[in-house]
Design an enzyme around this catalytic site. Structure first.
Site, PDB file in Angstrom:
ATOM      1  N   ALA A  57      -4.812   7.620  -4.127  1.00  0.00           N
ATOM      2  CA  ALA A  57      -3.421   7.010  -4.181  1.00  0.00           C
ATOM      3  C   ALA A  57      -3.622   5.607  -4.898  1.00  0.00           C
ATOM      4  CB  ALA A  57      -2.547   7.110  -3.116  1.00  0.00           C
ATOM      5  N   THR A  69       0.998  -1.281   0.047  1.00  0.00           N
ATOM      6  CA  THR A  69       0.146  -0.054  -0.030  1.00  0.00           C
ATOM      7  C   THR A  69       1.075   0.943   0.115  1.00  0.00           C
ATOM      8  OG1 THR A  69      -2.006   1.057   1.121  1.00  0.00           O
ATOM      9  CG2 THR A  69      -0.318   0.194   2.399  1.00  0.00           C
ATOM     10  N   ASN A  70       0.087   2.561   0.217  1.00  0.00           N
ATOM     11  CA  ASN A  70       1.218   3.634   0.338  1.00  0.00           C
ATOM     12  C   ASN A  70       0.687   4.588   1.337  1.00  0.00           C
ATOM     13  OD1 ASN A  70      -1.317   5.532  -0.650  1.00  0.00           O
ATOM     14  ND2 ASN A  70      -0.962   3.960  -2.325  1.00  0.00           N
ATOM     15  N   ARG A  71       1.361   5.586   1.659  1.00  0.00           N
ATOM     16  CA  ARG A  71       1.009   6.564   2.718  1.00  0.00           C
ATOM     17  C   ARG A  71      -0.135   7.540   2.871  1.00  0.00           C
ATOM     18  NH1 ARG A  71       5.899   9.866   3.235  1.00  0.00           N
ATOM     19  NH2 ARG A  71       4.808  10.771   4.923  1.00  0.00           N
ATOM     20  N   SER A  72      -1.005   7.380   1.806  1.00  0.00           N
ATOM     21  CA  SER A  72      -2.243   8.081   1.590  1.00  0.00           C
ATOM     22  C   SER A  72      -3.292   7.940   2.821  1.00  0.00           C
ATOM     23  CB  SER A  72      -2.929   7.756   0.130  1.00  0.00           C
ATOM     24  OG  SER A  72      -4.462   8.457   0.299  1.00  0.00           O
TER      25      SER A  72
END
Ligand code: CTP
Length: 405
Positions: A276, A209-212
């Site tokens: 994101a 995943t990502n930091r959004s």
């Protein structure tokens, strides 16, 4: 902000939740509203006028026959100047009076004398809420245009668990904001917003995943709702909860988001892709938890669908009318974003430099540049994500008016 300078009449009736109205009153004043509080006699048994008077810096009205000044009757003056009347908590008794048009105290008389929108936050025992008489009264009021915020489930004053609790202050505020904005500049516009960072499973317990945080997309949804739009929010998992007055669709992966967005496309006037979205996903997710070994682990990734590209490819039929994308960049912000704007054939691109620590991912504020194909880039100063959202909608509204009158 929509509440700034608005005249709100806050009616407080006699239920145990009356003390929570103090918090609502405070939040309304903090948001810039001019609040006049009317308490029924029964409310006075639960809470005194003093906290309301202190917060609003205005007298609290309790007596219908007290003259506000030498010429005005209180119920007429409050009714006429109100932009909105909210009753929180609204007891079964007051709801019943309003449904029949009774005017036996200052609050019910004010409601009868006003043309302002009415928002009710009922709070009562679960059995009273579920009673056929109450439900019929609620339906009558709804049919007349009143907004009823359903009570929440939880522990009631009686100690029982059931539906009857006053909704959270934030929910009541959201209902007030949506009601005030009902005929706003985006009224009639159907907007679709995506939010959050997608998750691509590796095995049953892990994902990429990502930091959004999802905050920008959620702020866009709230701001659009407050401006009168009909809002659908397709969200990847976030720590954020329900958004009042917004239809929410939960997804996890980029592919799920693509399917959800494309499913809504033909019913969408404006699409804002604030999510994101993962560009890559594991070629396959392991059915069982991947066990560690002495050797390293190499993941095989494949491209996900580009949702914006898929939408724009189908746009020959005209839907969505306006497409807004986001660009998260860590270098050469304007150059990279300009390229994305034309490459992705977007109407508007919101670019942010995610290398900054005070803006962008995981924080409340954002500093963005708005790029459109027909105008020079506009750099906005650091502001809250809600304010950024308002500026984006202002720009979208401008484009909409230019193109579709
Ligand atoms: N986006 C999308 N589908 C994807 C990936 C991204 O629709 N599979 C959307 C995002 O929601 C955003 C925009 O494309 O509105 C730009 O995303 P960004 O990650 O900044 O750019 P990319 O086009 O993915 O390019 P790069 O990662 O190379 O910077």
């Amino acid at each position: 902000m929509i509440l700034q300078g608005k005249n709100i009449v806050l009616g407080v009736t006699g239920g145990i939740a009356a003390y929570k109205a103090v918090d609502l009153c405070s939040k309304l004043v903090q948001a810039g509203a001019h609040v006049d509080v009317i308490m029924t006699e029964a409310a006075l048994a639960f809470v005194t006028p003093l906290p309301f008077q202190t917060i609003t810096q205005r007298p609290v009205s309790t007596d219908m026959f007290r003259l506000l000044d030498s010429t005005d009757m209180a119920h007429i003056s409050l009714a006429k100047k109100a932009d909105l009347v909210v009753i929180a908590p609204a007891t079964a008794n007051t709801i019943s009076k309003l449904a029949t048009g009774l005017a036996d105290n200052l609050l019910t008389t004010t409601v009868l004398a006003t043309t302002a929108p009415l928002v009710l936050a009922p709070a009562m025992d679960a059995d009273m809420w579920a009673h056929a008489a109450t439900l019929a009264n609620v339906r009558t009021l709804e049919a007349r245009g009143a907004v009823i915020i359903p009570p929440e489930e939880g522990r009631l004053a009686s100690g029982r668990i059931g539906r009857g609790r006053l909704p959270a202050t934030e929910t009541i505020l959201a209902a007030i904001r949506q009601t005030l904005g009902g005929r706003g500049p985006l009224a009639g516009m159907r907007v679709l917003i995506t939010a959050g960072g997608t998750q691509e499973p590796l095995d049953p317990v892990r994902h990429l995943t990502n930091r959004s945080s999802g905050r920008m997309g959620y702020a866009l949804a709230e701001a659009a709702r407050d401006l009168g739009a009909t809002v659908t929010l397709i969200s990847a998992p976030t720590a954020l909860g329900r958004v009042y007055g917004v239809r929410q669709v939960a997804v996890r992966t980029a592919e799920e988001m693509a399917v959800a967005v494309l499913g809504e496309r033909e019913n969408t006037d404006v699409l804002v892709m604030a999510a994101a979205v993962a560009d890559y996903r594991p070629v396959s997710a392991a059915p069982e938890k991947i066990k560690k070994s002495e050797a390293g682990l190499t993941l095989s990734l494949e491209r996900t669908r580009d949702i914006l590209a898929s939408v724009v490819d189908l746009r020959a039929d005209g839907w969505p009318r306006i497409v807004v994308g986001f660009a998260a960049e860590t270098q050469d912000l304007i150059a990279n974003a300009s390229q994305k704007l034309s490459h992705k054939r977007l109407d508007l691109l919101v670019a942010n430099d995610v290398s900054a620590t005070d803006a962008g991912f995981e924080v409340e504020d954002n500093r963005v540049v708005l790029l459109a194909s027909d105008a020079a880039p506009v750099t906005l100063p650091l502001m809250s994500k809600f304010e950024v959202a308002e500026r984006i909608w202002e720009r979208v509204h401008g484009m909409w008016s230019e193109r579709y009158g």
